[in-house]
Scaffold this motif. Structure first.
Motif, PDB file in Angstrom:
ATOM      1  N   PRO A 135      32.443  42.479  56.573  1.00 46.81           N
ATOM      2  CA  PRO A 135      31.683  43.688  56.230  1.00 46.81           C
ATOM      3  C   PRO A 135      32.524  44.956  56.282  1.00 46.81           C
ATOM      4  N   GLN A 136      33.671  44.911  56.968  1.00 46.61           N
ATOM      5  CA  GLN A 136      34.515  46.101  57.081  1.00 46.61           C
ATOM      6  C   GLN A 136      35.294  46.393  55.798  1.00 46.61           C
ATOM      7  N   LEU A 137      35.357  45.412  54.877  1.00 46.62           N
ATOM      8  CA  LEU A 137      36.119  45.584  53.643  1.00 46.62           C
ATOM      9  C   LEU A 137      35.193  45.815  52.456  1.00 46.62           C
ATOM     10  N   PRO A 138      35.615  46.622  51.488  1.00 45.18           N
ATOM     11  CA  PRO A 138      34.822  46.813  50.259  1.00 45.18           C
ATOM     12  C   PRO A 138      35.069  45.647  49.297  1.00 45.18           C
ATOM     13  N   ILE A 139      34.501  44.497  49.624  1.00 46.91           N
ATOM     14  CA  ILE A 139      34.765  43.276  48.860  1.00 46.91           C
ATOM     15  C   ILE A 139      34.432  43.463  47.383  1.00 46.91           C
ATOM     16  N   ASN A 140      33.403  44.247  47.082  1.00 50.15           N
ATOM     17  CA  ASN A 140      33.020  44.452  45.683  1.00 50.15           C
ATOM     18  C   ASN A 140      34.107  45.166  44.883  1.00 50.15           C
ATOM     19  N   LYS A 141      35.041  45.836  45.583  1.00 49.13           N
ATOM     20  CA  LYS A 141      36.120  46.546  44.896  1.00 49.13           C
ATOM     21  C   LYS A 141      37.423  45.747  44.874  1.00 49.13           C
ATOM     22  N   ILE A 142      37.661  44.959  45.897  1.00 46.01           N
ATOM     23  CA  ILE A 142      38.980  44.323  46.025  1.00 46.01           C
ATOM     24  C   ILE A 142      38.992  42.844  45.643  1.00 46.01           C
ATOM     25  N   LEU A 143      37.819  42.222  45.538  1.00 52.09           N
ATOM     26  CA  LEU A 143      37.765  40.820  45.121  1.00 52.09           C
ATOM     27  C   LEU A 143      37.072  40.739  43.769  1.00 52.09           C
ATOM     28  N   LEU A 144      37.862  40.487  42.747  1.00 53.33           N
ATOM     29  CA  LEU A 144      37.315  40.383  41.405  1.00 53.33           C
ATOM     30  C   LEU A 144      36.747  38.986  41.180  1.00 53.33           C
ATOM     31  N   LEU A 145      35.744  38.900  40.322  1.00 55.76           N
ATOM     32  CA  LEU A 145      35.063  37.629  40.091  1.00 55.76           C
ATOM     33  C   LEU A 145      36.006  36.539  39.575  1.00 55.76           C
ATOM     34  N   PRO A 146      36.960  36.829  38.665  1.00 51.27           N
ATOM     35  CA  PRO A 146      37.892  35.767  38.235  1.00 51.27           C
ATOM     36  C   PRO A 146      38.686  35.165  39.397  1.00 51.27           C
ATOM     37  N   GLU A 147      39.100  36.011  40.341  1.00 49.88           N
ATOM     38  CA  GLU A 147      39.824  35.489  41.507  1.00 49.88           C
ATOM     39  C   GLU A 147      38.894  34.665  42.385  1.00 49.88           C
ATOM     40  N   ALA A 148      37.641  35.097  42.514  1.00 49.40           N
ATOM     41  CA  ALA A 148      36.667  34.315  43.282  1.00 49.40           C
ATOM     42  C   ALA A 148      36.433  32.955  42.630  1.00 49.40           C
ATOM     43  N   GLU A 149      36.396  32.920  41.294  1.00 44.48           N
ATOM     44  CA  GLU A 149      36.231  31.654  40.569  1.00 44.48           C
ATOM     45  C   GLU A 149      37.441  30.748  40.798  1.00 44.48           C
ATOM     46  N   ARG A 150      38.632  31.317  40.714  1.00 44.31           N
ATOM     47  CA  ARG A 150      39.842  30.518  40.954  1.00 44.31           C
ATOM     48  C   ARG A 150      39.846  29.956  42.369  1.00 44.31           C
TER      49      ARG A 150
ATOM     50  N   GLN B  45      32.527  25.871  56.140  1.00 48.84           N
ATOM     51  CA  GLN B  45      31.640  26.147  55.004  1.00 48.84           C
ATOM     52  C   GLN B  45      32.399  26.629  53.771  1.00 48.84           C
ATOM     53  N   ILE B  46      33.587  27.183  53.968  1.00 49.55           N
ATOM     54  CA  ILE B  46      34.355  27.717  52.841  1.00 49.55           C
ATOM     55  C   ILE B  46      34.658  26.630  51.811  1.00 49.55           C
ATOM     56  N   TRP B  47      34.725  25.366  52.277  1.00 51.08           N
ATOM     57  CA  TRP B  47      35.061  24.263  51.375  1.00 51.08           C
ATOM     58  C   TRP B  47      33.846  23.753  50.611  1.00 51.08           C
ATOM     59  N   GLU B  48      32.686  24.258  50.946  1.00 51.49           N
ATOM     60  CA  GLU B  48      31.470  23.862  50.240  1.00 51.49           C
ATOM     61  C   GLU B  48      31.100  24.831  49.120  1.00 51.49           C
ATOM     62  N   LEU B  49      31.817  25.936  49.028  1.00 48.41           N
ATOM     63  CA  LEU B  49      31.517  26.941  48.003  1.00 48.41           C
ATOM     64  C   LEU B  49      32.046  26.460  46.655  1.00 48.41           C
ATOM     65  N   LYS B  50      31.184  26.391  45.664  1.00 49.21           N
ATOM     66  CA  LYS B  50      31.546  25.783  44.382  1.00 49.21           C
ATOM     67  C   LYS B  50      31.657  26.772  43.231  1.00 49.21           C
ATOM     68  N   SER B  51      31.261  28.009  43.434  1.00 49.27           N
ATOM     69  CA  SER B  51      31.304  28.980  42.337  1.00 49.27           C
ATOM     70  C   SER B  51      31.857  30.306  42.833  1.00 49.27           C
ATOM     71  N   GLY B  52      32.286  31.125  41.887  1.00 49.32           N
ATOM     72  CA  GLY B  52      32.792  32.441  42.237  1.00 49.32           C
ATOM     73  C   GLY B  52      31.746  33.304  42.907  1.00 49.32           C
ATOM     74  N   GLU B  53      30.500  33.184  42.463  1.00 47.01           N
ATOM     75  CA  GLU B  53      29.419  33.967  43.060  1.00 47.01           C
ATOM     76  C   GLU B  53      29.220  33.594  44.526  1.00 47.01           C
ATOM     77  N   GLU B  54      29.280  32.293  44.826  1.00 52.42           N
ATOM     78  CA  GLU B  54      29.127  31.853  46.213  1.00 52.42           C
ATOM     79  C   GLU B  54      30.274  32.368  47.077  1.00 52.42           C
ATOM     80  N   VAL B  55      31.489  32.314  46.544  1.00 57.90           N
ATOM     81  CA  VAL B  55      32.646  32.837  47.274  1.00 57.90           C
ATOM     82  C   VAL B  55      32.485  34.332  47.511  1.00 57.90           C
ATOM     83  N   TYR B  56      32.104  35.029  46.469  1.00 55.19           N
ATOM     84  CA  TYR B  56      31.935  36.480  46.531  1.00 55.19           C
ATOM     85  C   TYR B  56      30.929  36.863  47.621  1.00 55.19           C
ATOM     86  N   ASP B  57      29.807  36.157  47.657  1.00 59.05           N
ATOM     87  CA  ASP B  57      28.772  36.460  48.649  1.00 59.05           C
ATOM     88  C   ASP B  57      29.241  36.127  50.065  1.00 59.05           C
TER      89      ASP B  57
END
Length: 501
Positions: free
Chosen positions: A306-321, A287-299
């Motif tokens: 769930p064990q990681l604070p993704i909201n702190k360590i994954l920035l939206l620009p990196e998710a977009e890239r 499914q990771i290859w079907e994600l087309k936007s940073g928001e989808e990756v982020y979610d």
């Protein structure tokens, strides 16, 4: 064996020749250094990347520089610098973090403490180490042209002579074109080598010498992407624990279905300010290859870990890239049986291939860069044996290296192909075989060899020798199994005759 002393100040009768090396990765820069130390002076390297230490998130691999590569770094006195920039294999610690946040840290055991220490180092740091050696000591011999890509290679007949010359056209990122006329062309330009593809077109034999011969592997076809995380990122929601740069991490995901199951693998770094590269390896239908936007990756990443604070360590620009990145595929193990080309009646002109241009495989056994630098070392020995005469050195290089290359590709198929959790049952069967070989080796070390994956780490053994030892152990295992089966079949007869007598 050649030493630094044997090459120091060497004057080659071919030092006036123009050398063009296509590809400025480890193999290309190492070849340039080797030729310069042999006395060759007019060396140009073409590299499409903008700098030696250019950071590419999807190619931010870590190398494990073992004893095979250290044959080369020892030759140039670079091993101590390598050690300074790296994490040694003797200090390799792995922390596994489960979805519930529990952690377990263990030191990965050294298989044989007598072997040379290997070193974990990012690709760009290792390439930059070689480039700095060029800039410091060999800039009068070697010119590295960054942002420059080889476009075309032509073989031109010289009308007034029964001879040929090379014309190589390259282009920079500003679209300016340059023509080179090298006497010695070196292809270190990877699996899609334009040098090898050109030789394939020129080849008039029926053996398809320069056609890559491909073989199956359980890990071939897997896809990979790299998620770039901040240095010292937080490992928990309370922000109490942070990643340590010299620590390796295996972060397990919460999803269990194959098309959603995910893990993050992080290898150690010496530099605490370096971004951490989290490797993601999956089947192509994940499914990771079907994600087309940073928001989808982020979610998705947030739910998977769930064990990681993704909201702190994954920035939206990196998710977009990450969403836009196509990642890459693990290739089939493959090799070219043609390693060189000579020009008619011109003993001082030729073409040679090294590294991924002649052998390429998935990263299962960690021998990509190590086999490439061993190619350079073997070419060095062939030049030494032939007094730098290409018409003698290049056939000698092929005769020495091709059998080892074939063995290397076979080892890439069998040594450690099930480490990515592709098929649990087949991985379980393979693991039993691996453990059984290891047990028999410890019980009867003179009869059974260790698993091939362990022997590969011994740089004193050639790939051919390792393959022969692995095959011999396989044959003895078959005999052992047959003997056990035969014994069970005969057991009732022994009992019967024992009762009679």
């Amino acid at each position: 064996m050649l030493t630094k002393t044997s090459l120091a100040g060497k004057e080659s009768q071919y030092s006036h020749q123009n050398v063009l090396i296509v590809g400025g990765g480890p193999a290309g820069l190492a070849t340039a250094l080797m030729l310069a130390k042999r006395g060759w002076t007019n060396i140009t390297v073409l590299e499409k990347r903008p700098t030696a230490d250019y950071y590419e998130p999807d190619k931010s691999f870590n190398y494990l520089i073992d004893g095979r590569s250290q044959k080369f770094t020892d030759l140039f006195g670079l091993t101590q610098q390598l050690a300074t920039l790296s994490v040694p294999s003797t200090e390799f610690y792995l922390t596994v973090i489960k979805p519930n946040g529990s952690r377990k840290t263990s030191k990965v055991p050294v298989v044989d403490p007598k072997r040379k220490t290997a070193y974990w180092i990012p690709r760009r740091a290792f390439v930059n180490l070689l480039y700095q050696e060029i800039e410091k000591n060999w800039s009068n011999h070697i010119t590295v042209l960054f942002n420059t890509q080889c476009l075309e290679i032509n073989k031109i007949d010289i009308d007034s002579e029964d001879a040929e010359k090379l014309e190589v056209f390259a282009q920079t990122n500003n679209n300016s074109k340059t023509k080179f006329e090298p006497d010695f062309l070196v292809g270190c330009d990877g699996i899609n080598s334009i040098v090898r593809e050109t030789l394939k077109k020129w080849d008039r034999s029926t053996s398809n010498r320069f056609e890559m011969k491909k073989f199956p592997s359980p890990s071939s076809g897997l896809r990979y992407k790299v998620l770039s995380l901040p240095p010292n990122f937080s490992l928990d929601h309370a922000d109490k624990e942070h990643a340590v740069s010299t620590m390796a991490y295996g972060i397990r995901g919460a999803f269990r279905k194959r098309q959603r199951s995910l893990s993050l693998g992080l290898l150690p770094l010496k530099n605490p300010d370096e971004p951490r590269s989290a490797n993601i390896i999956t089947y192509p239908d994940h499914q990771i290859w079907e994600l087309k936007s940073g928001e989808e990756v982020y979610d998705f990443i947030g739910q998977a870990f769930p064990q990681l604070p993704i909201n702190k360590i994954l920035l939206l620009p990196e998710a977009e890239r990450f969403a836009k990145s196509e990642g890459g595929y693990f290739p089939n193990p493959q090799y070219s049986s043609g390693l060189y080309f000579l020009f008619k009646q011109q003993p001082d002109k030729g073409i040679v291939l090294l590294g991924d241009a002649i052998h390429c495989f998935p990263p299962d056994i960690g021998q990509g860069v190590n086999s490439a630098l061993e190619d350079v070392y073997i070419l060095n020995e062939a030049l030494e044996k032939s007094d730098d005469k290409l018409s003698d050195a290049l056939p000698l290089y092929e005769s020495w290296r091709l059998p080892d290359t074939k063995a290397l590709i076979r080892l890439a198929q069998i040594a450690y192909p099930w480490q990515y959790n592709q098929a649990p049952v087949r991985k379980w069967l393979w693991s039993i075989n691996f453990a059984f070989r290891l047990l028999l080796n410890r019980l009867l070390p003179h009869v059974f060899s260790p698993p091939a994956f362990f022997m590969i780490q011994n740089h004193q053994l050639s790939y051919q020798e390792i393959m022969v030892m692995a095959q011999r152990t396989t044959q003895r295992l078959y005999l052992l199994v047959l003997a056990v089966i035969f014994g069970f079949l005969l057991l009732p007869y022994f009992v019967y005759f024992k009762d009679i007598f």
